[in-house]
Design a protein around this motif. Structure first.
Motif, PDB file in Angstrom:
ATOM      1  N   TYR A 217       0.773  -1.216  -0.019  1.00 10.21           N
ATOM      2  CA  TYR A 217      -0.053   0.156   0.084  1.00 10.21           C
ATOM      3  C   TYR A 217       0.825   1.286   0.263  1.00 10.21           C
ATOM      4  CZ  TYR A 217      -3.624   3.244   1.300  1.00 10.21           C
ATOM      5  OH  TYR A 217      -4.468   4.607   1.595  1.00 10.21           O
ATOM      6  N   ALA A 218       1.877   1.324   0.796  1.00  5.50           N
ATOM      7  CA  ALA A 218       2.765   2.428   1.080  1.00  5.50           C
ATOM      8  C   ALA A 218       3.512   2.551  -0.262  1.00  5.50           C
ATOM      9  CB  ALA A 218       3.695   2.181   2.422  1.00  5.50           C
ATOM     10  N   SER A 219       4.006   1.647  -0.984  1.00  4.83           N
ATOM     11  CA  SER A 219       4.551   1.816  -2.044  1.00  4.83           C
ATOM     12  C   SER A 219       3.815   2.337  -3.401  1.00  4.83           C
ATOM     13  CB  SER A 219       5.185   0.315  -2.677  1.00  4.83           C
ATOM     14  OG  SER A 219       6.011  -0.352  -1.561  1.00  4.83           O
ATOM     15  N   SER A 220       2.590   1.792  -3.563  1.00  2.00           N
ATOM     16  CA  SER A 220       1.658   2.117  -4.369  1.00  2.00           C
ATOM     17  C   SER A 220       1.268   3.583  -3.982  1.00  2.00           C
ATOM     18  CB  SER A 220       0.189   1.438  -4.367  1.00  2.00           C
ATOM     19  OG  SER A 220      -0.520   1.829  -5.254  1.00  2.00           O
ATOM     20  N   LEU A 221       1.171   4.065  -2.843  1.00  2.00           N
ATOM     21  CA  LEU A 221       0.895   5.666  -2.556  1.00  2.00           C
ATOM     22  C   LEU A 221       2.054   6.374  -3.020  1.00  2.00           C
ATOM     23  CD1 LEU A 221      -0.628   7.883  -1.177  1.00  2.00           C
ATOM     24  CD2 LEU A 221       0.326   7.052   1.004  1.00  2.00           C
ATOM     25  N   TRP A 222       3.420   5.733  -2.734  1.00  2.00           N
ATOM     26  CA  TRP A 222       4.564   6.469  -2.983  1.00  2.00           C
ATOM     27  C   TRP A 222       4.739   6.781  -4.606  1.00  2.00           C
ATOM     28  CZ3 TRP A 222       7.370   8.541   0.850  1.00  2.00           C
ATOM     29  CH2 TRP A 222       8.474   8.979   0.918  1.00  2.00           C
ATOM     30  N   SER A 223       4.340   5.916  -5.350  1.00  2.00           N
ATOM     31  CA  SER A 223       4.505   5.845  -6.721  1.00  2.00           C
ATOM     32  C   SER A 223       3.619   6.851  -7.319  1.00  2.00           C
ATOM     33  CB  SER A 223       4.337   4.599  -7.303  1.00  2.00           C
ATOM     34  OG  SER A 223       5.319   3.715  -7.129  1.00  2.00           O
ATOM     35  N   ASP A 224       2.238   6.667  -6.767  1.00  2.00           N
ATOM     36  CA  ASP A 224       1.246   7.845  -7.115  1.00  2.00           C
ATOM     37  C   ASP A 224       1.794   9.418  -6.851  1.00  2.00           C
ATOM     38  OD1 ASP A 224      -0.071   5.584  -8.261  1.00  2.00           O
ATOM     39  OD2 ASP A 224      -1.755   5.420  -6.104  1.00  2.00           O
ATOM     40  N   MET A 225       2.230   9.347  -5.662  1.00  2.00           N
ATOM     41  CA  MET A 225       2.658  10.877  -5.413  1.00  2.00           C
ATOM     42  C   MET A 225       3.689  11.097  -6.296  1.00  2.00           C
ATOM     43  SD  MET A 225       2.513  10.564  -1.169  1.00  2.00           S
ATOM     44  CE  MET A 225       3.197  12.176  -1.037  1.00  2.00           C
ATOM     45  N   THR A 226       4.605  10.489  -6.139  1.00  2.00           N
ATOM     46  CA  THR A 226       5.828  10.935  -7.097  1.00  2.00           C
ATOM     47  C   THR A 226       5.478  11.198  -8.599  1.00  2.00           C
ATOM     48  OG1 THR A 226       6.636   8.508  -7.320  1.00  2.00           O
ATOM     49  CG2 THR A 226       7.706  10.131  -5.560  1.00  2.00           C
ATOM     50  N   SER A 227       4.514  10.436  -8.951  1.00  2.00           N
ATOM     51  CA  SER A 227       4.099  10.530 -10.717  1.00  2.00           C
ATOM     52  C   SER A 227       3.524  11.806 -10.799  1.00  2.00           C
ATOM     53  CB  SER A 227       3.267   9.517 -10.956  1.00  2.00           C
ATOM     54  OG  SER A 227       2.109   9.174 -10.314  1.00  2.00           O
ATOM     55  N   VAL A 228       2.782  12.436  -9.804  1.00  2.00           N
ATOM     56  CA  VAL A 228       2.328  13.679 -10.068  1.00  2.00           C
ATOM     57  C   VAL A 228       3.337  14.938  -9.347  1.00  2.00           C
ATOM     58  CG1 VAL A 228       0.102  12.989  -9.914  1.00  2.00           C
ATOM     59  CG2 VAL A 228       0.879  13.547  -8.042  1.00  2.00           C
ATOM     60  N   GLY A 229       4.441  14.607  -9.118  1.00  2.00           N
ATOM     61  CA  GLY A 229       5.187  15.659  -8.574  1.00  2.00           C
ATOM     62  C   GLY A 229       4.950  16.015  -7.051  1.00  2.00           C
ATOM     63  N   THR A 230       4.442  15.355  -6.276  1.00  2.00           N
ATOM     64  CA  THR A 230       4.481  15.475  -4.996  1.00  2.00           C
ATOM     65  C   THR A 230       5.754  14.930  -4.060  1.00  2.00           C
ATOM     66  OG1 THR A 230       1.864  15.472  -4.930  1.00  2.00           O
ATOM     67  CG2 THR A 230       2.992  15.300  -2.781  1.00  2.00           C
ATOM     68  N   THR A 231       6.273  15.660  -3.419  1.00  2.00           N
ATOM     69  CA  THR A 231       7.534  15.344  -2.461  1.00  2.00           C
ATOM     70  C   THR A 231       7.131  15.072  -1.155  1.00  2.00           C
ATOM     71  OG1 THR A 231       9.071  16.476  -4.248  1.00  2.00           O
ATOM     72  CG2 THR A 231       9.743  15.897  -1.832  1.00  2.00           C
ATOM     73  N   PRO A 232       6.987  13.816  -0.846  1.00  2.00           N
ATOM     74  CA  PRO A 232       6.412  13.614   0.766  1.00  2.00           C
ATOM     75  C   PRO A 232       7.385  14.490   1.807  1.00  2.00           C
ATOM     76  CG  PRO A 232       6.731  11.679  -0.694  1.00  2.00           C
ATOM     77  CD  PRO A 232       7.250  12.832  -1.445  1.00  2.00           C
ATOM     78  N   VAL A 233       6.978  14.832   2.864  1.00  2.00           N
ATOM     79  CA  VAL A 233       7.820  15.315   3.722  1.00  2.00           C
ATOM     80  C   VAL A 233       8.858  14.347   4.683  1.00  2.00           C
ATOM     81  CG1 VAL A 233       6.250  17.181   4.281  1.00  2.00           C
ATOM     82  CG2 VAL A 233       6.136  15.192   5.724  1.00  2.00           C
ATOM     83  N   ARG A 234       9.662  14.840   5.380  1.00  2.00           N
ATOM     84  CA  ARG A 234      10.778  14.012   5.851  1.00  2.00           C
ATOM     85  C   ARG A 234      10.330  12.696   6.561  1.00  2.00           C
ATOM     86  NH1 ARG A 234      13.488  17.363   8.033  1.00  2.00           N
ATOM     87  NH2 ARG A 234      13.098  17.183  10.304  1.00  2.00           N
ATOM     88  N   ARG A 235       9.223  13.112   7.407  1.00  2.00           N
ATOM     89  CA  ARG A 235       8.674  11.903   8.525  1.00  2.00           C
ATOM     90  C   ARG A 235       8.165  10.998   7.539  1.00  2.00           C
ATOM     91  NH1 ARG A 235       7.791  11.236  14.174  1.00  2.00           N
ATOM     92  NH2 ARG A 235       9.112  12.855  14.401  1.00  2.00           N
TER      93      ARG A 235
END
Length: 385
Positions: A217-235
């Motif tokens: 789930y986390a990997s899929s969310l991460w891929s979706d975020m990065t594909s639209v240019g969203t950079t997650p915060v450090r935590r």
């Protein structure tokens, strides 16, 4: 046990104990017992301190006629001719006790569905109501209100999402968090599909579950975020990377921290551990050595955890490279001599409470966040995590 005693323990002392709510007049008593609870966002970060200040003021005003007011509100919700006005709901939310939750749920529903013809203010109730649910430790009622179609748009604020997810996190209701997060993504409030604080909380849930499915789930969310240019915060990056390490995927951990600055203690330890577990002992040693080569200001300590050093030691031993082993021993001794190895764990640091100072609470009931006014030692500790 009064609600104030309960929340003094829960919020003021922050000692990770949860007291279950006392008896309610409309049903059987709930047993009162202690369980461990892990808070993620501090009450200050969630604006609950402001709610408590207003709550005290309102309760002082209603001290002699709160029961009459409750009786009147019970009559109003049961009579289609009567309306629930803004001040009625504001007052009830700020004097609420556990026994009032059913009444408040009904008041919210009626308030949100009745005609807006006589509403002249622009007060946003969602965050305040969610702070009430959080204070009263009532996740089930919070979910009931959140999902009720009659309350459509009532909780459409990013801080309301954060409060609800944090409350569910405190109760280890991780599956419910996933469902709420799917709603958040669909709504895209403020044109934001991935609100940063909600993302932190959902990745915290993935980390706490620590399963193959939660990593997927986390990997899929991460891929979706990065594909639209969203950079997650450090935590968020730390939770994802730490989960990957637990699930034996160091390559994913390295990718998760690739956009983060390497001078933070969490990122530095995750990188060295991931390299070691990925059979890259020479690169792991390079990460350790980099700290010794830093020209850091006096008083600044760039540390490694004992568990990180242990992971690198194991990788070096498995390499059967005598030169690497001698280099590791030299680096380990230098780190020890400088006091740069501590016994804190990655789990302790990545799961530690997040404190973000509340700058002000607007007249619309929405809280904004500010970190600049934290005491220097608090800012420094938070910035180095």
């Amino acid at each position: 046990m009064s609600i104030f005693v309960k929340n003094f323990v829960k919020i003021s002392l922050n000692n990770n104990l949860r007291l279950f709510s006392p008896c309610r007049s409309h049903g059987p008593c709930r047993a009162i017992h202690f369980t461990k609870v892990q808070h993620l966002y501090s009450p200050l970060s969630l604006g609950i301190d402001n709610y408590l200040q207003t709550r005290k003021r309102v309760k002082d005003q209603f001290v002699s006629f709160s029961d009459k007011f409750r009786t009147k509100m019970i009559e109003f919700v049961g009579d289609s001719k009567n309306m629930i006005f803004t001040e009625d709901l504001k007052n009830m939310v700020h004097i609420a006790e556990p026994t009032d939750l059913d009444l408040i749920v009904k008041m919210i529903k009626k308030f949100n569905t009745q005609s807006t013809e006589y509403r002249f203010g622009s007060f946003v109730f969602g965050p305040v109501v969610m702070r009430m649910f959080h204070f009263l430790d009532a996740p089930k009622e919070a979910l009931q209100c959140f999902y009720d179609p009659a309350n459509n748009e009532f909780f459409d604020q990013l801080v309301s999402y954060q409060l609800l997810l944090d409350l569910l996190y405190n109760h280890e209701m991780y599956d419910e968090m996933y469902k709420v997060f799917e709603v958040i993504k669909e709504k895209q409030i403020n044109m934001t599909k991935y609100p940063k604080y909600s993302v932190v909380l959902i990745l915290a849930a993935c980390y706490k579950q620590n399963t193959k499915q939660s990593l997927e789930y986390a990997s899929s969310l991460w891929s979706d975020m990065t594909s639209v240019g969203t950079t997650p915060v450090r935590r968020a990056s730390s939770f994802f990377a730490a989960l990957a390490l637990k699930q034996g995927a160091p390559h994913i951990a390295l990718e998760a921290i690739s956009t983060q600055k390497q001078n933070y203690v969490t990122i530095r330890n995750i990188k060295a551990t991931a390299l070691a577990r990925g059979a890259r002992a020479d690169d792991a040693l390079r990460a350790l050595r980099a700290v010794l080569e830093l020209d850091a200001p006096a008083g600044t300590r760039h540390t490694f955890f004992e568990e990180t050093i242990s992971a690198v030691r194991q990788a070096v031993e498995q390499s059967n490279d005598k030169d690497l082993q001698r280099e590791f021993e030299t680096i380990e001794k230098a780190l020890n001599d400088r006091g740069l190895i501590d016994n804190q764990t990655l789990d302790q640091l990545v799961s530690s409470e997040i404190t973000v100072n509340v700058k002000n609470k607007t007249s619309r009931g929405v809280t904004t966040f500010q970190n600049k006014k934290l005491p220097f030692d608090h800012r420094q500790r938070r910035n180095m995590n």
